[in-house]
Motif scaffolding. Structure first.
Motif, PDB file in Angstrom:
ATOM      1  N   ARG A  95     -11.066  52.208   1.816  1.00 47.06           N
ATOM      2  CA  ARG A  95     -11.268  52.303   3.267  1.00 47.06           C
ATOM      3  C   ARG A  95     -12.666  51.884   3.697  1.00 47.06           C
ATOM      4  O   ARG A  95     -13.217  52.401   4.670  1.00 47.06           O
ATOM      5  N   VAL A  96     -13.245  50.945   2.983  1.00 49.25           N
ATOM      6  CA  VAL A  96     -14.590  50.466   3.322  1.00 49.25           C
ATOM      7  C   VAL A  96     -14.516  49.544   4.523  1.00 49.25           C
ATOM      8  O   VAL A  96     -13.847  48.506   4.485  1.00 49.25           O
ATOM      9  N   ASP A  97     -15.205  49.913   5.599  1.00 49.23           N
ATOM     10  CA  ASP A  97     -15.156  49.100   6.819  1.00 49.23           C
ATOM     11  C   ASP A  97     -16.526  48.660   7.285  1.00 49.23           C
ATOM     12  O   ASP A  97     -16.667  48.094   8.379  1.00 49.23           O
ATOM     13  N   SER A  98     -17.567  48.900   6.458  1.00 49.84           N
ATOM     14  CA  SER A  98     -18.937  48.554   6.850  1.00 49.84           C
ATOM     15  C   SER A  98     -19.503  47.497   5.918  1.00 49.84           C
ATOM     16  O   SER A  98     -19.563  47.687   4.702  1.00 49.84           O
ATOM     17  N   TRP A  99     -19.956  46.394   6.484  1.00 53.47           N
ATOM     18  CA  TRP A  99     -20.498  45.305   5.676  1.00 53.47           C
ATOM     19  C   TRP A  99     -21.788  45.673   4.944  1.00 53.47           C
ATOM     20  O   TRP A  99     -22.038  45.164   3.838  1.00 53.47           O
ATOM     21  N   ASN A 159      -9.219  43.206   5.862  1.00 54.80           N
ATOM     22  CA  ASN A 159      -8.128  43.125   6.837  1.00 54.80           C
ATOM     23  C   ASN A 159      -8.598  42.710   8.222  1.00 54.80           C
ATOM     24  O   ASN A 159      -7.869  42.028   8.953  1.00 54.80           O
ATOM     25  N   ASN A 160      -9.822  43.111   8.589  1.00 48.27           N
ATOM     26  CA  ASN A 160     -10.325  42.841   9.932  1.00 48.27           C
ATOM     27  C   ASN A 160     -10.905  41.445  10.097  1.00 48.27           C
ATOM     28  O   ASN A 160     -11.138  40.997  11.223  1.00 48.27           O
ATOM     29  N   ASP A 161     -11.175  40.761   8.991  1.00 53.28           N
ATOM     30  CA  ASP A 161     -11.788  39.428   9.092  1.00 53.28           C
ATOM     31  C   ASP A 161     -11.386  38.584   7.885  1.00 53.28           C
ATOM     32  O   ASP A 161     -12.213  38.224   7.049  1.00 53.28           O
ATOM     33  N   ARG A 162     -10.118  38.277   7.783  1.00 51.77           N
ATOM     34  CA  ARG A 162      -9.640  37.537   6.614  1.00 51.77           C
ATOM     35  C   ARG A 162     -10.202  36.122   6.540  1.00 51.77           C
ATOM     36  O   ARG A 162     -10.332  35.545   5.468  1.00 51.77           O
ATOM     37  N   THR A 163     -10.533  35.562   7.676  1.00 50.14           N
ATOM     38  CA  THR A 163     -11.089  34.205   7.691  1.00 50.14           C
ATOM     39  C   THR A 163     -12.502  34.178   7.139  1.00 50.14           C
ATOM     40  O   THR A 163     -12.863  33.298   6.346  1.00 50.14           O
ATOM     41  N   GLY A 164     -13.296  35.154   7.523  1.00 48.47           N
ATOM     42  CA  GLY A 164     -14.702  35.140   7.116  1.00 48.47           C
ATOM     43  C   GLY A 164     -15.027  36.011   5.921  1.00 48.47           C
ATOM     44  O   GLY A 164     -16.141  35.943   5.391  1.00 48.47           O
ATOM     45  N   TYR A 165     -14.078  36.822   5.511  1.00 48.19           N
ATOM     46  CA  TYR A 165     -14.320  37.807   4.448  1.00 48.19           C
ATOM     47  C   TYR A 165     -14.895  37.186   3.176  1.00 48.19           C
ATOM     48  O   TYR A 165     -15.959  37.590   2.692  1.00 48.19           O
ATOM     49  N   ARG A 166     -14.231  36.173   2.654  1.00 45.85           N
ATOM     50  CA  ARG A 166     -14.656  35.593   1.385  1.00 45.85           C
ATOM     51  C   ARG A 166     -16.050  34.988   1.485  1.00 45.85           C
ATOM     52  O   ARG A 166     -16.900  35.190   0.614  1.00 45.85           O
ATOM     53  N   ARG A 167     -16.298  34.252   2.557  1.00 46.29           N
ATOM     54  CA  ARG A 167     -17.611  33.611   2.733  1.00 46.29           C
ATOM     55  C   ARG A 167     -18.715  34.663   2.836  1.00 46.29           C
ATOM     56  O   ARG A 167     -19.776  34.526   2.228  1.00 46.29           O
ATOM     57  N   LYS A 168     -18.475  35.725   3.576  1.00 46.36           N
ATOM     58  CA  LYS A 168     -19.490  36.767   3.761  1.00 46.36           C
ATOM     59  C   LYS A 168     -19.836  37.458   2.441  1.00 46.36           C
ATOM     60  O   LYS A 168     -21.011  37.707   2.151  1.00 46.36           O
ATOM     61  N   VAL A 169     -18.818  37.780   1.656  1.00 44.73           N
ATOM     62  CA  VAL A 169     -19.077  38.456   0.386  1.00 44.73           C
ATOM     63  C   VAL A 169     -19.854  37.554  -0.554  1.00 44.73           C
ATOM     64  O   VAL A 169     -20.821  37.982  -1.200  1.00 44.73           O
ATOM     65  N   MET A 170     -19.487  36.293  -0.629  1.00 45.24           N
ATOM     66  CA  MET A 170     -20.145  35.367  -1.547  1.00 45.24           C
ATOM     67  C   MET A 170     -21.575  35.077  -1.133  1.00 45.24           C
ATOM     68  O   MET A 170     -22.447  34.867  -1.986  1.00 45.24           O
ATOM     69  N   MET A 171     -21.832  35.078   0.155  1.00 48.26           N
ATOM     70  CA  MET A 171     -23.212  34.881   0.618  1.00 48.26           C
ATOM     71  C   MET A 171     -24.061  36.107   0.298  1.00 48.26           C
ATOM     72  O   MET A 171     -25.235  35.989  -0.076  1.00 48.26           O
ATOM     73  N   ALA A 172     -23.477  37.289   0.423  1.00 49.02           N
ATOM     74  CA  ALA A 172     -24.221  38.518   0.147  1.00 49.02           C
ATOM     75  C   ALA A 172     -24.455  38.717  -1.346  1.00 49.02           C
ATOM     76  O   ALA A 172     -25.477  39.278  -1.759  1.00 49.02           O
TER      77      ALA A 172
END
Length: 321
Positions: free
Chosen positions: A263-267, A291-304
């Motif tokens: 249930r993690v909802d905080s970046w 679930n809330n940002d399937r389009t950007g999810y992968r890019r955001k995680v990889m950048m972080a």
């Protein structure tokens, strides 16, 4: 027009007849055999094996045994015995097998651990998928390095704290409500307890050599309690109720982290992994951030987390993209 049966057809008929009689055919084996495999023979008893005086490994997997007959008594040279997937309801006639190092009684109908008090050399012991409700009668098994009791009916972790040589402990899919009575297991490297009823991680502080910890499918809400596990390489907390990755940054040797279906909802929670240089695989799918940002999810995680080599089921071939 049908002719005489071929040689292969005759052989198949003989094999089928042997199966129907539920008997092992040992006639082709030499007296000095050291390994005998009787898997899938559909036999309901163990035949006389007295002549095999040098036998070290015996596999009777996937048969119809309902009991362990006295024909096992002479096999004192055995070091490995595999009785996986039969219909055994009790452990009997193993007392003379004092040289056993590995014993597999998984997938039977056992309700208790008994009849192994003389087997003091055991290093690996398997009881997967039985009907065992209590851990007991392991007082003499101090040489154990691996104990597998997954998929039983166990409610309490008990009577194993003396097993100080234990390196792998499997208690998944039982009815455990808490981790307890493991503080002396200081050599433990792998602890697998998924599919139980834990709501918090506790009493693992002394397991400082732990390298793999499996805690999926429970009711965990956070990661508090893992602070002292500095050698941890693999942590699986998937399918829980976790909202925060507290203390994850203290696991400097972490390589694999599974936290999908939480249930993690905080970046900002993802930023806690940034300094974990050994981390190369992480699973976060089906959390709110996914679930809330399937389009950007992968890019955001990889950048972080540019150190990643794998995110969920996909390789990270182009970090930052």
């Amino acid at each position: 027009m049908s002719g005489a049966p071929s040689e292969n057809e005759e052989e198949n008929v003989e094999q089928n007849e042997a199966i129907q009689k539920n008997q092992f055919d040992l006639s082709t084996l030499k007296d000095d055999e050291t390994v005998i495999d009787l898997t899938h023979s559909r036999a309901d008893h163990i035949p006389d094996m007295t002549r095999f005086t040098k036998l070290e490994e015996l596999s009777v997997r996937t048969n119809l045994l309902t009991s362990i007959s006295e024909n096992m008594l002479p096999l004192t040279t055995l070091v490995e015995l595999d009785l996986y997937e039969n219909q055994l309801t009790e452990i009997a006639n193993l007392e003379p097998l004092v040289n056993l190092i590995k014993l597999d009684l998984s997938y039977n109908r056992l309700r208790e651990i008994s009849g192994i008090s003389t087997l003091t050399k055991l290093v690996e012991l398997y009881f997967v998928h039985n009907k065992i409700s209590k851990i007991e009668n392991l007082e003499n098994q101090t040489q154990l390095k691996l104990l597998e009791l997954g998929d039983n009916r166990i409610k309490v972790i008990e009577n194993i704290n003396h097993l100080e040589n234990l390196e792998e402990l499997y208690l998944g899919k039982n009815k455990l409500k808490c981790i307890e009575n493991v503080e002396n297991l200081k050599k433990l490297k792998l602890f697998s307890v998924p599919g139980n009823r834990f709501v918090k991680i506790e009493n693992v502080d002394n397991l400082k050599n732990l390298e793999e910890l499996y805690l999926s499918d429970q009711g965990l809400q956070n990661l508090e309690g893992i602070e002292e596990l500095k050698k941890l390489r693999v942590l699986d907390v998937s399918n829980n109720e976790i909202t925060t990755f507290s203390n994850i940054q203290l696991l400097e040797n972490l390589e694999d982290f599974w936290a999908n279906d939480n249930r993690v909802d905080s970046w900002p929670e993802i930023d806690k992994f940034a300094k974990l240089s050994q981390l190369d695989t992480i699973y976060l799918e089906r959390n709110p951030i996914y679930n809330n940002d399937r389009t950007g999810y992968r890019r955001k995680v990889m950048m972080a987390l540019p150190q990643l080599k794998q995110l969920d089921a996909n390789l990270c071939s182009h970090p930052g993209l």
